[in-house]
Write an enzyme that holds these catalytic residues in place. Structure first.
Site, PDB file in Angstrom:
ATOM      1  N   LYS A  40       0.854  -1.193   0.000  1.00 30.69           N
ATOM      2  CA  LYS A  40       0.000   0.000   0.000  1.00 30.69           C
ATOM      3  C   LYS A  40       0.888   1.240   0.000  1.00 30.69           C
ATOM      4  CE  LYS A  40      -3.461   2.306   2.832  1.00 30.69           C
ATOM      5  NZ  LYS A  40      -4.040   2.324   4.175  1.00 30.69           N
ATOM      6  N   ARG A  89     -14.893   6.387  14.699  1.00 31.55           N
ATOM      7  CA  ARG A  89     -15.519   7.700  14.463  1.00 31.55           C
ATOM      8  C   ARG A  89     -17.029   7.614  14.404  1.00 31.55           C
ATOM      9  NH1 ARG A  89     -11.631   9.067   9.488  1.00 31.55           N
ATOM     10  NH2 ARG A  89     -12.209   6.884   9.215  1.00 31.55           N
TER      11      ARG A  89
HETATM   12  O1  PNS Z   1      -4.981   3.791   9.982  1.00 25.41           O
HETATM   13  P1  PNS Z   1      -5.589   2.607   9.292  1.00 25.41           P
HETATM   14  O2  PNS Z   1      -5.135   2.559   7.835  1.00 25.41           O
HETATM   15  O3  PNS Z   1      -7.072   2.535   9.437  1.00 25.41           O
HETATM   16  O4  PNS Z   1      -4.958   1.301  10.004  1.00 25.41           O
HETATM   17  C1  PNS Z   1      -5.263  -0.001   9.546  1.00 25.41           C
HETATM   18  C2  PNS Z   1      -4.352  -1.031  10.271  1.00 25.41           C
HETATM   19  C3  PNS Z   1      -2.893  -0.656  10.088  1.00 25.41           C
HETATM   20  C4  PNS Z   1      -4.680  -1.065  11.729  1.00 25.41           C
HETATM   21  C5  PNS Z   1      -4.667  -2.421   9.651  1.00 25.41           C
HETATM   22  O5  PNS Z   1      -4.563  -2.344   8.254  1.00 25.41           O
HETATM   23  C6  PNS Z   1      -3.697  -3.499  10.152  1.00 25.41           C
HETATM   24  O6  PNS Z   1      -3.743  -3.896  11.291  1.00 25.41           O
HETATM   25  N1  PNS Z   1      -2.820  -3.963   9.258  1.00 25.41           N
HETATM   26  C7  PNS Z   1      -1.823  -4.972   9.586  1.00 25.41           C
HETATM   27  C8  PNS Z   1      -2.166  -6.303   8.906  1.00 25.41           C
HETATM   28  C9  PNS Z   1      -3.146  -7.081   9.753  1.00 25.41           C
HETATM   29  O7  PNS Z   1      -2.917  -7.350  10.909  1.00 25.41           O
HETATM   30  N2  PNS Z   1      -4.315  -7.449   9.131  1.00 25.41           N
HETATM   31  C10 PNS Z   1      -5.343  -8.210   9.776  1.00 25.41           C
HETATM   32  C11 PNS Z   1      -6.308  -7.358  10.597  1.00 25.41           C
HETATM   33  S1  PNS Z   1      -7.010  -5.979   9.700  1.00 25.41           S
END
Ligand code: PNS
Length: 157
Positions: A40, A89
Protein backbone atom coordinates in the site's frame (compact mmCIF):
# COMPACT_ATOMS: atom_id res chain seq x y z
CA UNK A 1 -2.00 -2.78 30.74
CA UNK A 2 0.31 -2.57 27.74
CA UNK A 3 -1.52 -1.66 24.54
CA UNK A 4 -0.74 -1.12 20.89
CA UNK A 5 -2.43 1.51 18.74
CA UNK A 6 -1.73 0.48 15.13
CA UNK A 7 -2.46 2.58 12.08
CA UNK A 8 -1.25 4.21 8.89
CA UNK A 9 -1.04 7.74 10.35
CA UNK A 10 -0.55 9.24 6.90
CA UNK A 11 -0.33 11.83 8.48
CA UNK A 12 -1.25 11.83 12.18
CA UNK A 13 -4.28 14.06 12.85
CA UNK A 14 -5.57 15.66 16.04
CA UNK A 15 -8.17 12.88 16.06
CA UNK A 16 -5.37 10.30 16.32
CA UNK A 17 -3.58 12.42 18.91
CA UNK A 18 -6.74 12.63 21.03
CA UNK A 19 -7.04 8.82 20.98
CA UNK A 20 -3.32 8.50 21.90
CA UNK A 21 -3.70 10.88 24.85
CA UNK A 22 -6.83 9.17 26.17
CA UNK A 23 -5.42 5.66 25.67
CA UNK A 24 -2.11 6.62 27.33
CA UNK A 25 -4.16 7.65 30.36
CA UNK A 26 -5.66 4.17 30.59
CA UNK A 27 -2.47 2.15 29.95
CA UNK A 28 0.83 1.68 31.68
CA UNK A 29 2.50 1.66 28.26
CA UNK A 30 1.09 2.57 24.87
CA UNK A 31 2.91 1.74 21.66
CA UNK A 32 1.87 3.71 18.59
CA UNK A 33 2.69 1.34 15.73
CA UNK A 34 2.94 2.75 12.21
CA UNK A 35 2.22 0.32 9.40
CA UNK A 36 5.01 0.01 6.85
CA UNK A 37 3.21 -1.67 4.00
CA UNK A 38 5.11 -2.46 0.82
CA UNK A 39 1.80 -3.20 -0.99
CA UNK A 40 0.00 0.00 0.00
CA UNK A 41 1.57 3.23 -1.20
CA UNK A 42 1.60 5.81 1.59
CA UNK A 43 1.82 9.55 0.92
CA UNK A 44 4.48 10.17 3.58
CA UNK A 45 7.61 8.09 4.05
CA UNK A 46 7.66 5.83 7.08
CA UNK A 47 10.45 7.98 8.58
CA UNK A 48 8.30 11.10 8.19
CA UNK A 49 5.24 9.48 9.75
CA UNK A 50 7.30 8.25 12.71
CA UNK A 51 8.92 11.64 13.15
CA UNK A 52 5.57 13.48 13.12
CA UNK A 53 4.12 11.18 15.78
CA UNK A 54 7.25 11.25 17.96
CA UNK A 55 7.20 15.05 17.98
CA UNK A 56 3.47 15.22 18.70
CA UNK A 57 3.73 12.76 21.62
CA UNK A 58 7.06 13.75 23.14
CA UNK A 59 5.35 15.01 26.33
CA UNK A 60 3.62 11.65 26.91
CA UNK A 61 6.06 9.62 28.98
CA UNK A 62 4.41 6.20 28.61
CA UNK A 63 4.06 6.41 24.81
CA UNK A 64 6.54 4.76 22.44
CA UNK A 65 6.43 5.04 18.65
CA UNK A 66 7.64 2.38 16.24
CA UNK A 67 7.01 0.96 12.79
CA UNK A 68 5.79 -2.53 11.99
CA UNK A 69 5.25 -4.81 9.02
CA UNK A 70 2.95 -7.80 8.83
CA UNK A 71 0.16 -8.72 11.19
CA UNK A 72 -0.70 -6.57 14.17
CA UNK A 73 -1.30 -9.73 16.25
CA UNK A 74 2.33 -10.74 15.61
CA UNK A 75 3.39 -7.32 16.82
CA UNK A 76 1.32 -7.84 19.98
CA UNK A 77 3.10 -11.16 20.54
CA UNK A 78 6.53 -9.62 19.96
CA UNK A 79 5.81 -6.71 22.30
CA UNK A 80 3.91 -8.86 24.84
CA UNK A 81 1.03 -6.39 24.60
CA UNK A 82 -2.34 -7.09 26.21
CA UNK A 83 -4.57 -5.54 23.57
CA UNK A 84 -5.02 -3.35 20.54
CA UNK A 85 -6.54 0.13 20.69
CA UNK A 86 -8.53 1.67 17.85
CA UNK A 87 -10.58 4.81 17.50
CA UNK A 88 -14.12 4.59 16.13
CA UNK A 89 -15.52 7.70 14.46
CA UNK A 90 -18.95 6.57 13.42
CA UNK A 91 -21.03 3.77 11.91
CA UNK A 92 -18.96 4.07 8.71
CA UNK A 93 -15.91 2.78 10.61
CA UNK A 94 -17.82 0.00 12.30
CA UNK A 95 -17.79 -2.62 9.54
CA UNK A 96 -14.01 -2.46 8.96
CA UNK A 97 -13.25 -2.33 12.67
CA UNK A 98 -15.65 -5.15 13.51
CA UNK A 99 -14.06 -7.42 10.90
CA UNK A 100 -10.50 -6.54 11.95
CA UNK A 101 -11.31 -7.09 15.63
CA UNK A 102 -12.86 -10.49 14.87
CA UNK A 103 -9.86 -11.49 12.73
CA UNK A 104 -7.39 -10.41 15.37
CA UNK A 105 -9.32 -12.27 18.08
CA UNK A 106 -9.27 -15.42 15.94
CA UNK A 107 -5.69 -15.06 14.72
CA UNK A 108 -4.03 -14.29 18.02
CA UNK A 109 -6.60 -14.14 20.84
CA UNK A 110 -6.01 -10.42 20.90
CA UNK A 111 -8.77 -8.14 22.18
CA UNK A 112 -9.38 -4.78 20.58
CA UNK A 113 -10.51 -1.91 22.79
CA UNK A 114 -12.32 0.94 21.05
CA UNK A 115 -12.37 4.56 22.07
CA UNK A 116 -15.09 6.66 20.48
CA UNK A 117 -13.59 9.56 18.58
CA UNK A 118 -14.24 12.93 20.15
CA UNK A 119 -17.12 14.54 18.21
CA UNK A 120 -14.96 17.51 17.22
CA UNK A 121 -12.80 15.10 15.16
CA UNK A 122 -15.50 12.69 13.98
CA UNK A 123 -15.39 14.03 10.40
CA UNK A 124 -11.60 14.09 10.22
CA UNK A 125 -9.37 11.72 8.24
CA UNK A 126 -5.77 11.72 7.05
CA UNK A 127 -6.91 11.63 3.43
CA UNK A 128 -9.13 14.73 3.89
CA UNK A 129 -6.28 16.54 5.61
CA UNK A 130 -3.94 15.71 2.71
CA UNK A 131 -6.51 16.89 0.17
CA UNK A 132 -7.25 20.18 1.93
CA UNK A 133 -3.54 20.88 2.45
CA UNK A 134 -2.77 20.10 -1.20
CA UNK A 135 -5.43 22.59 -2.29
CA UNK A 136 -4.04 25.27 0.02
CA UNK A 137 -6.69 25.07 2.76
CA UNK A 138 -6.11 25.67 6.43
CA UNK A 139 -5.66 22.48 8.49
CA UNK A 140 -4.14 24.16 11.53
CA UNK A 141 -6.94 22.95 13.84
CA UNK A 142 -6.78 19.38 12.61
CA UNK A 143 -3.15 18.31 12.78
CA UNK A 144 -0.48 18.71 15.47
CA UNK A 145 1.75 21.75 14.93
CA UNK A 146 4.78 19.55 14.28
CA UNK A 147 2.95 18.03 11.30
CA UNK A 148 2.50 21.36 9.47
CA UNK A 149 6.00 21.47 8.07
CA UNK A 150 5.44 18.13 6.36
CA UNK A 151 2.17 19.27 4.81
CA UNK A 152 3.47 22.70 3.82
CA UNK A 153 7.25 22.23 3.35
CA UNK A 154 7.67 25.36 1.19
CA UNK A 155 6.22 27.65 3.91
CA UNK A 156 8.83 26.59 6.49
CA UNK A 157 12.09 28.47 6.81
O1 PNS B 1 -4.98 3.79 9.98
P1 PNS B 1 -5.59 2.61 9.29
O2 PNS B 1 -5.14 2.56 7.83
O3 PNS B 1 -7.07 2.53 9.44
O4 PNS B 1 -4.96 1.30 10.00
C1 PNS B 1 -5.26 0.00 9.55
C2 PNS B 1 -4.35 -1.03 10.27
C3 PNS B 1 -2.89 -0.66 10.09
C4 PNS B 1 -4.68 -1.06 11.73
C5 PNS B 1 -4.67 -2.42 9.65
O5 PNS B 1 -4.56 -2.34 8.25
C6 PNS B 1 -3.70 -3.50 10.15
O6 PNS B 1 -3.74 -3.90 11.29
N1 PNS B 1 -2.82 -3.96 9.26
C7 PNS B 1 -1.82 -4.97 9.59
C8 PNS B 1 -2.17 -6.30 8.91
C9 PNS B 1 -3.15 -7.08 9.75
O7 PNS B 1 -2.92 -7.35 10.91
N2 PNS B 1 -4.32 -7.45 9.13
C10 PNS B 1 -5.34 -8.21 9.78
C11 PNS B 1 -6.31 -7.36 10.60
S1 PNS B 1 -7.01 -5.98 9.70
Amino acid sequence: MKAIYPGSFDPITNGHLDIIQRAAHLCTELIVAVLQNSEKQSYFLIEERLDMIKKATQNLKNVRVRSFEGLSVELCREEKADCLIRGMRDIGDFRFEWEAAQLNKNLGSIETLFLMTNTQYAFLSSSRVREIARLGGNVAHWVPESTHKYLFPSKEG
